[in-house]
Design a protein around this motif. Sequence first.
Motif, PDB file in Angstrom:
ATOM      1  N   PHE A  45       0.843  -1.205   0.000  1.00 35.39           N
ATOM      2  CA  PHE A  45       0.000   0.000   0.000  1.00 35.39           C
ATOM      3  C   PHE A  45       0.882   1.261   0.000  1.00 35.39           C
ATOM      4  CE2 PHE A  45      -2.040   3.414   2.386  1.00 35.39           C
ATOM      5  CZ  PHE A  45      -3.293   3.502   1.788  1.00 35.39           C
ATOM      6  N   CYS A  46       1.964   1.210   0.787  1.00 33.53           N
ATOM      7  CA  CYS A  46       2.796   2.405   0.972  1.00 33.53           C
ATOM      8  C   CYS A  46       3.791   2.621  -0.158  1.00 33.53           C
ATOM      9  CB  CYS A  46       3.580   2.298   2.286  1.00 33.53           C
ATOM     10  SG  CYS A  46       2.538   2.404   3.739  1.00 33.53           S
ATOM     11  N   THR A  47       4.227   1.551  -0.833  1.00 31.40           N
ATOM     12  CA  THR A  47       5.347   1.693  -1.778  1.00 31.40           C
ATOM     13  C   THR A  47       5.052   1.122  -3.160  1.00 31.40           C
ATOM     14  OG1 THR A  47       6.316  -0.438  -1.279  1.00 31.40           O
ATOM     15  CG2 THR A  47       6.965   1.398   0.157  1.00 31.40           C
ATOM     16  N   ASN A  48       3.895   0.477  -3.315  1.00 34.15           N
ATOM     17  CA  ASN A  48       3.540  -0.089  -4.608  1.00 34.15           C
ATOM     18  C   ASN A  48       4.445  -1.252  -5.006  1.00 34.15           C
ATOM     19  OD1 ASN A  48       1.555   0.184  -6.433  1.00 34.15           O
ATOM     20  ND2 ASN A  48       2.511   1.814  -7.630  1.00 34.15           N
ATOM     21  N   GLN A  49       5.010  -1.921  -4.047  1.00 35.02           N
ATOM     22  CA  GLN A  49       5.818  -3.114  -4.346  1.00 35.02           C
ATOM     23  C   GLN A  49       5.898  -4.000  -3.103  1.00 35.02           C
ATOM     24  OE1 GLN A  49       9.991  -2.079  -5.049  1.00 35.02           O
ATOM     25  NE2 GLN A  49       9.614  -0.132  -4.001  1.00 35.02           N
ATOM     26  N   LYS A  50       6.286  -5.248  -3.344  1.00 36.55           N
ATOM     27  CA  LYS A  50       6.430  -6.193  -2.226  1.00 36.55           C
ATOM     28  C   LYS A  50       7.717  -5.861  -1.453  1.00 36.55           C
ATOM     29  CE  LYS A  50       6.944 -11.098  -1.335  1.00 36.55           C
ATOM     30  NZ  LYS A  50       7.331 -12.398  -1.857  1.00 36.55           N
ATOM     31  N   PRO A  51       7.685  -5.966  -0.140  1.00 35.04           N
ATOM     32  CA  PRO A  51       8.927  -5.692   0.602  1.00 35.04           C
ATOM     33  C   PRO A  51       9.978  -6.765   0.338  1.00 35.04           C
ATOM     34  CG  PRO A  51       7.252  -6.573   2.078  1.00 35.04           C
ATOM     35  CD  PRO A  51       6.587  -6.362   0.753  1.00 35.04           C
ATOM     36  N   GLN A  52      11.245  -6.376   0.521  1.00 32.07           N
ATOM     37  CA  GLN A  52      12.310  -7.346   0.243  1.00 32.07           C
ATOM     38  C   GLN A  52      12.413  -8.417   1.312  1.00 32.07           C
ATOM     39  OE1 GLN A  52      15.764  -4.971  -0.476  1.00 32.07           O
ATOM     40  NE2 GLN A  52      15.120  -4.525  -2.572  1.00 32.07           N
ATOM     41  N   LYS A  53      12.039  -8.062   2.547  1.00 29.45           N
ATOM     42  CA  LYS A  53      12.157  -9.091   3.587  1.00 29.45           C
ATOM     43  C   LYS A  53      10.875  -9.221   4.400  1.00 29.45           C
ATOM     44  CE  LYS A  53      14.299  -6.284   7.171  1.00 29.45           C
ATOM     45  NZ  LYS A  53      15.191  -6.288   8.298  1.00 29.45           N
ATOM     46  N   GLN A  54      10.714 -10.430   4.939  1.00 33.23           N
ATOM     47  CA  GLN A  54       9.526 -10.690   5.759  1.00 33.23           C
ATOM     48  C   GLN A  54       9.901 -11.094   7.187  1.00 33.23           C
ATOM     49  OE1 GLN A  54       6.299 -12.882   3.806  1.00 33.23           O
ATOM     50  NE2 GLN A  54       7.502 -12.794   1.946  1.00 33.23           N
ATOM     51  N   ASP A  55      11.188 -11.358   7.400  1.00 32.07           N
ATOM     52  CA  ASP A  55      11.618 -11.710   8.763  1.00 32.07           C
ATOM     53  C   ASP A  55      11.895 -10.407   9.509  1.00 32.07           C
ATOM     54  OD1 ASP A  55      13.706 -11.124   7.078  1.00 32.07           O
ATOM     55  OD2 ASP A  55      15.135 -12.425   8.108  1.00 32.07           O
ATOM     56  N   ILE A  56      10.820  -9.679   9.743  1.00 36.54           N
ATOM     57  CA  ILE A  56      10.950  -8.318  10.272  1.00 36.54           C
ATOM     58  C   ILE A  56      10.722  -8.294  11.783  1.00 36.54           C
ATOM     59  CG2 ILE A  56      10.291  -7.158   8.153  1.00 36.54           C
ATOM     60  CD1 ILE A  56       7.421  -6.961   9.521  1.00 36.54           C
ATOM     61  N   ARG A  57      11.085  -7.155  12.378  1.00 34.86           N
ATOM     62  CA  ARG A  57      10.770  -6.912  13.795  1.00 34.86           C
ATOM     63  C   ARG A  57       9.608  -5.920  13.850  1.00 34.86           C
ATOM     64  NH1 ARG A  57      14.717  -4.880  17.711  1.00 34.86           N
ATOM     65  NH2 ARG A  57      13.621  -6.158  19.227  1.00 34.86           N
ATOM     66  N   VAL A  58       8.600  -6.279  14.634  1.00 39.78           N
ATOM     67  CA  VAL A  58       7.389  -5.451  14.741  1.00 39.78           C
ATOM     68  C   VAL A  58       7.221  -5.008  16.191  1.00 39.78           C
ATOM     69  CG1 VAL A  58       4.885  -5.415  14.431  1.00 39.78           C
ATOM     70  CG2 VAL A  58       6.291  -6.825  12.924  1.00 39.78           C
ATOM     71  N   LEU A  59       6.868  -3.741  16.372  1.00 39.02           N
ATOM     72  CA  LEU A  59       6.568  -3.235  17.718  1.00 39.02           C
ATOM     73  C   LEU A  59       5.112  -2.810  17.766  1.00 39.02           C
ATOM     74  CD1 LEU A  59       7.410  -2.186  20.564  1.00 39.02           C
ATOM     75  CD2 LEU A  59       7.951  -0.002  19.456  1.00 39.02           C
ATOM     76  N   ASP A  60       4.363  -3.333  18.737  1.00 34.99           N
ATOM     77  CA  ASP A  60       3.004  -2.855  18.971  1.00 34.99           C
ATOM     78  C   ASP A  60       3.073  -1.960  20.208  1.00 34.99           C
ATOM     79  OD1 ASP A  60       0.339  -2.481  18.582  1.00 34.99           O
ATOM     80  OD2 ASP A  60      -0.289  -4.411  19.425  1.00 34.99           O
ATOM     81  N   ALA A  61       3.066  -0.655  19.972  1.00 32.71           N
ATOM     82  CA  ALA A  61       3.318   0.316  21.042  1.00 32.71           C
ATOM     83  C   ALA A  61       1.999   0.727  21.693  1.00 32.71           C
ATOM     84  CB  ALA A  61       4.031   1.531  20.468  1.00 32.71           C
ATOM     85  N   GLY A  62       1.823   0.338  22.968  1.00 35.52           N
ATOM     86  CA  GLY A  62       0.541   0.546  23.642  1.00 35.52           C
ATOM     87  C   GLY A  62      -0.410  -0.538  23.185  1.00 35.52           C
ATOM     88  N   CYS A  63       0.010  -1.789  23.401  1.00 36.06           N
ATOM     89  CA  CYS A  63      -0.686  -2.945  22.805  1.00 36.06           C
ATOM     90  C   CYS A  63      -1.998  -3.270  23.501  1.00 36.06           C
ATOM     91  CB  CYS A  63       0.228  -4.163  22.821  1.00 36.06           C
ATOM     92  SG  CYS A  63       0.727  -4.660  24.486  1.00 36.06           S
TER      93      CYS A  63
END
Length: 396
Positions: A45-63
């Motif tokens: 949605f943000c870049t019009n392409q698939k991201p290069q990696k999927q082994d990402i780190r995610v933060l849910d701030a105020g989960c």
Amino acid sequence: MSDSQTVSAAVAKLYNTYPFPPEPLLDEPPPGYNWRWNWLAAYNFCTNQKPQKQDIRVLDAGCGTGVGTEYLVHLNPQAAVVGIDLSVGALAVAKERCQRSGANRVEFHHLSIYDVEQLAGEFDFINCVGVLHHLPDPIRGIQALAKKLAPGGLMHIFVYGELGRWEIRLMQKAIALLQGDKRGDYRDGVQVGRQVFSSLPENNRIVKYEKQRWAMENKRDECFADMYVHPQEIDYNVETLFELIDASGLEFIGFSNPGFWQLDRLLGKAPELVERAKNLNERQLYRLIELLDPEVTHYEFFLGRPPIINADWSDHNALLSAIPERNPCIDGFPSQCIFNYDYQIVNLSELELAFLQACDAQATVAEILASVQLGLDGVKTLIKQQLVMLTSNEKC
Ligand SMILES: C[S@@+](CC[C@H](N)C(=O)[O-])C[C@H]1O[C@@H](n2cnc3c(N)ncnc32)[C@H](O)[C@@H]1O
């Protein structure tokens, strides 16, 4: 205690009394999806392409109680997720929720957003939904989060809007007046608020608004308390929202509900006015839209830390050699009638369906077009609708 600490303690007390959101805990992954929590769909949605990696780190701030966190784990099978919150009570529910549904790539910390630097490393994706407006100093909060966003990373934020919450603010102030020195006793606040609603005349403006917009969810005391007896809330308009965004130092990528921010849906019958609005800059245009449609109860949007590269696929050679994949948030496939990533119905032509069926994450656009006569314009339509996402295959 500083003023800020006193407010944070009051906020923690509210959510310890009424952990939010109060969704039931399940012994299986939660139903459905929200594409904003799916890294592939959000990145596309943000870049019009698939991201290069999927082994990402995610933060849910105020989960909170981990409703979003649980989705972030299940929707991103290679991600490592961290949830932080000020409320011990909410965190306890979040932990149990994730444990019960098998969302085990997650760790939780009792930590304020202000102190997020205490977490090691950076995050590729930060989700902060319904939180910054409850901080005494949202700018300090967003700046602390921005420092933890990796280059090329995305932040998804949701904050309240003042125009659509006008009646809520009135009710909050009325309950506070009636509570007097019992303010801060959240159970008392809920009781007072419910009494007020049941004694006000039926055609009262605040009652009508509550019935029309919120009554269903506010049957639960947790939701009622979150809405009407909160000790700290800052609501935004487009102007103050962009002050917050500018202070983050991040790039504004766009609202995640772009349909709302189209002037045509409001002034489409007066093309000369739409033409005049072309003189406005982006922020003025958004302001105009919210002034004309003051239902805005919240803003949801993506920010990014540069470099964020938006692929435009206008170079036909680049497009032909790219590898297309179906958006992971499509529902009901394979069929000519499907739901897109945003759960809108899309009717596909036979050729569009055939193209999507041939997307196997191996074949290039050119290879698929050799057997499916959709043509490049047809492919571009699928890209525009975000039914496919592309990986560039060009040799550097
Ligand atoms: C309305 S709830 C939203 C929960 C969750 N993000 C969601 O959308 O389902 C707000 C949460 O933010 C937490 N919170 C408020 N101030 C915070 C801070 N300074 N640091 C971390 N969490 C905070 C509260 O304890 C509460 O659990």
